[in-house]
Design an enzyme around this catalytic site. Structure first.
Site, PDB file in Angstrom:
ATOM      1  N   GLU A  25      80.200  78.286 -58.267  1.00 50.22           N
ATOM      2  CA  GLU A  25      79.571  79.253 -57.670  1.00 50.22           C
ATOM      3  C   GLU A  25      79.701  79.570 -55.741  1.00 50.22           C
ATOM      4  O   GLU A  25      79.586  77.667 -56.278  1.00 50.22           O
ATOM      5  CB  GLU A  25      78.149  78.716 -58.662  1.00 50.22           C
ATOM      6  N   ASP A  56      66.457  80.872 -51.841  1.00 48.82           N
ATOM      7  CA  ASP A  56      66.617  79.062 -51.237  1.00 48.82           C
ATOM      8  C   ASP A  56      65.864  78.299 -50.264  1.00 48.82           C
ATOM      9  O   ASP A  56      65.280  78.935 -49.362  1.00 48.82           O
ATOM     10  CB  ASP A  56      67.327  79.674 -50.487  1.00 48.82           C
TER      11      ASP A  56
END
Length: 278
Positions: A50, A61
């Site tokens: 990824e 995040d």
């Protein structure tokens, strides 16, 4: 349509093991080093890669991945550069699946049709777009499927039985189960709870289920891989990369090796797990 992702999971199923999925940020700490890291991942044991698309407002995040995105942006990384990294990676590796992960805004600015055409041409296999719910499938998911890309959806501990069919409806490649509520890198995954969640998702789909968030050690990777079709590690790899940088956040001779060594250690953990009984 069979993608590299489908092929890889079929191969792993024959081998009786789970996938080790690695996440790194495109352009962190610079484009040249980022490409070296990407090229080192498969040999170190990554089954699927990824690649984060740097974005100025990465709301899901945690600190490590946010910092990686900022380093990438400061180095001048753009979505075009990210696609360029995939294109360069594909010159030497035509089999390892590559998934772009991030937010819709940079794709919207790039232009959906142009992005999908360029991503497919570069050798991208799938997309994980964390801020596009199923209600927005016409924006990117359906066009991506038409372009031959897998659209991988996130399921979470709060995705209930009523919501799950909508989440899975146009998902392909694999399902990404976020094992903890919160931001990336924030806690450890509970393998027993993960096993229950994976079983629940599999009652609704035949797709592989990969589990991410909270996996930092070979032991944790082994425990999760025993319960799921794949274990995803990102924050731990980015931490290893960051610790190898100099005081000005520039790559050192140790940078690529620091990431590759941790990948090898985590991959050994995943390979040590017995696939949960079907």
């Amino acid at each position: 349509m069979t993608t590299r992702i489908d092929t890889r999971f079929a191969e792993l199923k024959k081998q009786g093991r789970s996938a080790f999925v690695t996440f790194v940020m495109a352009g962190d700490p610079d484009l040249a080093t980022s490409l070296q890291v990407l090229k080192a991942l498969p040999a170190a044991g990554a089954d699927i890669i990824e690649i984060g698309m740097p974005f100025t407002d990465p709301m899901a995040d945690g600190p490590a991945i946010q910092a990686a995105g900022l380093r990438a942006l400061h180095s001048g990384a753009t979505l075009s550069h990210t696609l360029g990294l995939v294109r360069d990676f594909r010159k030497d590796d035509d089999t390892t699946p590559m998934v772009l992960m991030g937010y819709y805004n940079p794709i919207y600015i790039y232009g959906v049709d142009a992005f999908l055409a360029d991503a497919k041409a570069a050798g991208v296999d799938g997309l994980i777009i964390v801020d596009l719910p199923p209600e927005e499938d016409s924006e990117l998911c359906l066009p991506a499927m038409k372009a031959g890309l897998n659209f991988i959806r996130l399921a979470t501990p709060t995705t209930d039985e009523k919501r799950l069919p909508a989440v899975l409806a146009n998902t392909s490649g694999f399902v990404y189960y976020v094992s903890i509520t919160g931001i990336t890198g924030s806690a450890s995954a509970d393998s027993a709870a993960v096993g229950d969640a994976v079983a629940r998702i599999k009652r609704h789909t035949d797709l592989p289920v990969c589990v991410g968030f909270g996996i930092r050690t070979p032991e944790a990777a082994r425990a999760i891989a025993a319960e799921a079709d794949g274990a995803v590690v990102g924050s731990a790899l980015i931490d290893a990369l960051q610790k190898s940088l100099d005081a000005d956040n520039r790559a050192t001779k140790a940078t690529v090796g620091a990431v590759a060594d941790l990948v090898a250690s985590l991959a050994a953990g995943v390979r040590g797990a017995k696939q949960a009984a079907e």
